[in-house]
Every structure is written in C-alpha cells, then in structure tokens.
Motif scaffolding. Structure first.
Motif, PDB file in Angstrom:
ATOM      1  N   THR A 108       1.046  -1.411  -0.183  1.00  0.00           N
ATOM      2  CA  THR A 108       0.097  -0.056   0.072  1.00  0.00           C
ATOM      3  C   THR A 108       0.666   1.218   0.260  1.00  0.00           C
ATOM      4  OG1 THR A 108      -1.697  -1.093   0.834  1.00  0.00           O
ATOM      5  CG2 THR A 108      -1.587   1.644   1.287  1.00  0.00           C
ATOM      6  N   PRO A 109       0.693   2.401  -0.618  1.00  0.00           N
ATOM      7  CA  PRO A 109       1.828   3.818  -1.019  1.00  0.00           C
ATOM      8  C   PRO A 109       1.063   4.306   0.056  1.00  0.00           C
ATOM      9  CG  PRO A 109      -0.664   3.679  -2.414  1.00  0.00           C
ATOM     10  CD  PRO A 109      -0.605   2.143  -1.700  1.00  0.00           C
ATOM     11  N   LEU A 110       2.194   4.578   1.126  1.00  0.00           N
ATOM     12  CA  LEU A 110       2.679   5.619   1.657  1.00  0.00           C
ATOM     13  C   LEU A 110       1.767   7.239   1.210  1.00  0.00           C
ATOM     14  CD1 LEU A 110       5.936   5.224   3.039  1.00  0.00           C
ATOM     15  CD2 LEU A 110       4.398   4.293   4.036  1.00  0.00           C
ATOM     16  N   ASP A 111       1.696   8.370   2.012  1.00  0.00           N
ATOM     17  CA  ASP A 111       1.298   9.574   1.196  1.00  0.00           C
ATOM     18  C   ASP A 111       1.694   9.708   0.345  1.00  0.00           C
ATOM     19  OD1 ASP A 111      -0.451   8.858   3.298  1.00  0.00           O
ATOM     20  OD2 ASP A 111       0.486  10.185   4.614  1.00  0.00           O
ATOM     21  N   TRP A 112       3.431   9.915   0.274  1.00  0.00           N
ATOM     22  CA  TRP A 112       4.377  10.465  -1.168  1.00  0.00           C
ATOM     23  C   TRP A 112       4.668   9.784  -1.774  1.00  0.00           C
ATOM     24  CZ3 TRP A 112       8.799   8.444  -2.948  1.00  0.00           C
ATOM     25  CH2 TRP A 112       9.422   7.581  -2.056  1.00  0.00           C
ATOM     26  N   GLU A 113       4.506   8.579  -2.051  1.00  0.00           N
ATOM     27  CA  GLU A 113       4.195   7.771  -2.846  1.00  0.00           C
ATOM     28  C   GLU A 113       3.320   7.594  -3.441  1.00  0.00           C
ATOM     29  OE1 GLU A 113       6.922   3.526  -1.461  1.00  0.00           O
ATOM     30  OE2 GLU A 113       4.546   4.188  -1.071  1.00  0.00           O
ATOM     31  N   LYS A 114       1.490   7.528  -2.740  1.00  0.00           N
ATOM     32  CA  LYS A 114       0.157   8.097  -3.746  1.00  0.00           C
ATOM     33  C   LYS A 114       0.511   9.055  -4.498  1.00  0.00           C
ATOM     34  CE  LYS A 114      -4.517   7.504  -1.927  1.00  0.00           C
ATOM     35  NZ  LYS A 114      -5.823   7.511  -1.763  1.00  0.00           N
ATOM     36  N   ALA A 115       1.340  10.198  -3.928  1.00  0.00           N
ATOM     37  CA  ALA A 115       1.158  11.398  -4.898  1.00  0.00           C
ATOM     38  C   ALA A 115       1.323  11.115  -5.916  1.00  0.00           C
ATOM     39  CB  ALA A 115       1.951  12.799  -3.581  1.00  0.00           C
ATOM     40  N   ILE A 116       2.510  10.571  -5.965  1.00  0.00           N
ATOM     41  CA  ILE A 116       3.490  10.378  -7.175  1.00  0.00           C
ATOM     42  C   ILE A 116       2.471   9.729  -7.880  1.00  0.00           C
ATOM     43  CG2 ILE A 116       5.717   9.751  -8.254  1.00  0.00           C
ATOM     44  CD1 ILE A 116       7.318  10.313  -6.016  1.00  0.00           C
ATOM     45  N   LEU A 117       1.921   8.867  -7.523  1.00  0.00           N
ATOM     46  CA  LEU A 117       1.445   7.115  -8.103  1.00  0.00           C
ATOM     47  C   LEU A 117       0.045   8.564  -8.854  1.00  0.00           C
ATOM     48  CD1 LEU A 117       1.422   5.423  -5.957  1.00  0.00           C
ATOM     49  CD2 LEU A 117       2.098   4.492  -8.489  1.00  0.00           C
ATOM     50  N   GLN A 118      -1.160   8.839  -8.246  1.00  0.00           N
ATOM     51  CA  GLN A 118      -1.339   9.723  -8.905  1.00  0.00           C
ATOM     52  C   GLN A 118      -1.138  11.238 -10.359  1.00  0.00           C
ATOM     53  OE1 GLN A 118      -2.998  11.821  -5.114  1.00  0.00           O
ATOM     54  NE2 GLN A 118      -4.821  10.073  -5.083  1.00  0.00           N
ATOM     55  N   SER A 119      -0.081  11.540  -9.542  1.00  0.00           N
ATOM     56  CA  SER A 119       0.406  12.472 -11.039  1.00  0.00           C
ATOM     57  C   SER A 119       1.051  11.723 -11.718  1.00  0.00           C
ATOM     58  CB  SER A 119       2.005  13.405 -10.339  1.00  0.00           C
ATOM     59  OG  SER A 119       3.033  12.474  -9.951  1.00  0.00           O
ATOM     60  N   TYR A 120       1.336  10.625 -11.704  1.00  0.00           N
ATOM     61  CA  TYR A 120       1.672   9.158 -13.339  1.00  0.00           C
ATOM     62  C   TYR A 120       0.463   9.067 -13.390  1.00  0.00           C
ATOM     63  CZ  TYR A 120       6.688   8.076 -11.891  1.00  0.00           C
ATOM     64  OH  TYR A 120       8.164   8.137 -11.677  1.00  0.00           O
ATOM     65  N   GLN A 121      -0.567   8.759 -13.013  1.00  0.00           N
ATOM     66  CA  GLN A 121      -1.659   8.726 -13.126  1.00  0.00           C
ATOM     67  C   GLN A 121      -2.239   9.955 -14.425  1.00  0.00           C
ATOM     68  OE1 GLN A 121      -5.252   8.087 -10.744  1.00  0.00           O
ATOM     69  NE2 GLN A 121      -5.134   5.976 -11.902  1.00  0.00           N
ATOM     70  N   GLN A 122      -2.544  11.040 -14.089  1.00  0.00           N
ATOM     71  CA  GLN A 122      -2.479  11.775 -14.862  1.00  0.00           C
ATOM     72  C   GLN A 122      -1.777  12.070 -16.020  1.00  0.00           C
ATOM     73  OE1 GLN A 122      -2.515  15.492 -11.632  1.00  0.00           O
ATOM     74  NE2 GLN A 122      -4.238  14.485 -10.707  1.00  0.00           N
ATOM     75  N   GLU A 123       0.070  11.861 -15.804  1.00  0.00           N
ATOM     76  CA  GLU A 123       0.385  12.232 -16.979  1.00  0.00           C
ATOM     77  C   GLU A 123      -0.276  10.986 -18.550  1.00  0.00           C
ATOM     78  OE1 GLU A 123       4.583  12.604 -16.514  1.00  0.00           O
ATOM     79  OE2 GLU A 123       4.320  12.976 -14.317  1.00  0.00           O
ATOM     80  N   LEU A 124      -0.319   9.788 -17.924  1.00  0.00           N
ATOM     81  CA  LEU A 124      -0.871   8.867 -18.492  1.00  0.00           C
ATOM     82  C   LEU A 124      -2.511   9.432 -18.782  1.00  0.00           C
ATOM     83  CD1 LEU A 124       0.271   6.091 -16.388  1.00  0.00           C
ATOM     84  CD2 LEU A 124       0.813   6.563 -18.775  1.00  0.00           C
ATOM     85  N   ALA A 125      -2.970   9.863 -18.461  1.00  0.00           N
ATOM     86  CA  ALA A 125      -4.527  10.345 -18.687  1.00  0.00           C
ATOM     87  C   ALA A 125      -4.365  11.214 -20.499  1.00  0.00           C
ATOM     88  CB  ALA A 125      -5.260  11.231 -17.619  1.00  0.00           C
ATOM     89  N   THR A 126      -3.307  12.306 -20.375  1.00  0.00           N
ATOM     90  CA  THR A 126      -2.929  12.921 -20.785  1.00  0.00           C
ATOM     91  C   THR A 126      -2.362  12.667 -22.060  1.00  0.00           C
ATOM     92  OG1 THR A 126      -0.747  14.150 -20.013  1.00  0.00           O
ATOM     93  CG2 THR A 126      -3.320  14.926 -19.444  1.00  0.00           C
TER      94      THR A 126
END
Length: 201
Positions: A108-126
């Motif tokens: 399970t991601p830590l808070d800082w890991e989750k923030a990066i994962l979400q930023s990766y997800q947003q990049e992929l979406a664009t």
C-alpha cells in the motif's frame, strides 16, 4: 485598563512559538537537491530498480519453469518480499514496489508515494509517458520513483481474468491475497512504480 504582565508574557510566548513553527515549516519545504545530487541519485535509483527487477523476474521465471504458475504464485507470496528486503540491506536503501491497485497490503503506498502515483496517472491520462524522478523527502531521505509497466509474462498473474489470467490460477491468488486489486492489465500497461529511499548520513 492596564494589561497584566502575565497576559503580555503569554502573547509574547505565543508569537515566538508561531514564528519558530513558521521557520521550521519553511526549512522543511526548502529542502532541495543540487543538480549533481539529482543526477547521482537518479542513476543509483535506476541501477537498483533494474537489479531488483532482474532478481525478481529471474526467480519468478525459474519458479514457473519448475512448477508452473501456481508454484510461482506461492514463491512470490513467500520469497519476493524477503528478496527485496535483502537487496535493501545490501544497498542500504529502502526498495519497494507500490501501486494504486495493490495485491499485498504491504505494498500500500505511503502518502508521498501515492502523490507520485497519482501524478503518473494524470500524465498518462494526457498522453504523456511518466519518467523516473528524484526528490528530497526531508534533510535525511532522498526518494527515487520509476514507473513499472506490465510485461507479457506478468499477465499470467495480473492479466484479464478468463483471457490471459487463468481462473484456477486466480483462485490460488485469492487464497493468498483475499483483497487483491491487481488484475485486468494488458501488455505494456502502467502497473505502478519502484519506490527507493536513500538515507543521508
């Protein structure tokens, strides 16, 4: 009406505390890496991620050849984490794999890991392809993150149920990981990320 000395003291003390708190917060936010540090930690992180991947994938492929997918599932459950932990000790770093859809609760991601994962997800979406990055978590910890993409052999345990993922094999997965979320992937799809934390002396 004169203000009491006690009241003045508490106003002064409170103001001093807020100033100190503000200074500490500013110091924490201002932790940055030099260009050389960025380059060095990026190289170290990529090396460790590649070596960790090679060790894990090599052992898993050997397990599949020895006893098929069920044997590999059991191997991954009992030996994958200790293998990564042993690599962490050798290189004096914390090496993890994490995702927004985890198989093991330990990932399970830590808070800082989750923030990066979400930023990766947003990049992929664009339409952008995420790349490795380095950031200072604080004065003593440097974080490296790199995206993980699904490879063809991994689909035997993480693919689409009834297609690339055999239903009987997935039943074996569910016995070990009742809350599993990590299926439904296709070849080349973004899976999660390597998370490596380096510790400054």
């Amino acid at each position: 009406m004169a203000v009491s000395r006690t009241f003045k003291f508490w106003i002064f003390a409170g103001s001093t505390f807020l100033l100190l708190l503000s200074a500490c917060t500013t110091t924490q936010k201002s932790v940055e890496l030099s260009e050389k540090e960025q380059k060095d930690y990026l190289q170290k992180g990529q090396m460790l991620a590649q070596q960790s991947f090679a060790a894990l994938s090599g052992r898993l492929m050997s397990a599949i050849e020895t006893g098929g997918v069920p044997h590999a599932i059991q191997y991954c459950h009992t030996a994958a984490l200790p293998l990564v932990d042993s690599l962490s000790k050798v290189y004096k770093a914390s090496i993890r794999r994490t995702s927004l859809k985890v198989r093991s609760p330990q990932d399970t991601p830590l808070d800082w890991e989750k923030a990066i994962l979400q930023s990766y997800q947003q990049e992929l979406a664009t339409g952008k392809r995420p790349t490795p990055l380095v950031k200072a978590l604080d004065k003593k910890r440097i974080a490296f993150a790199a995206p993980i993409y699904m490879a063809q052999p991994c689909l035997k345990c993480h693919g689409k149920l009834g297609e690339t993922l055999n239903e009987q094999h997935y039943a074996a997965v569910k016995k070990l990981y009742p809350a599993d979320q990590a299926i439904g992937y296709v070849d080349g799809e973004w899976r999660g990320m390597w998370s490596i934390t380096f510790f400054r002396k």
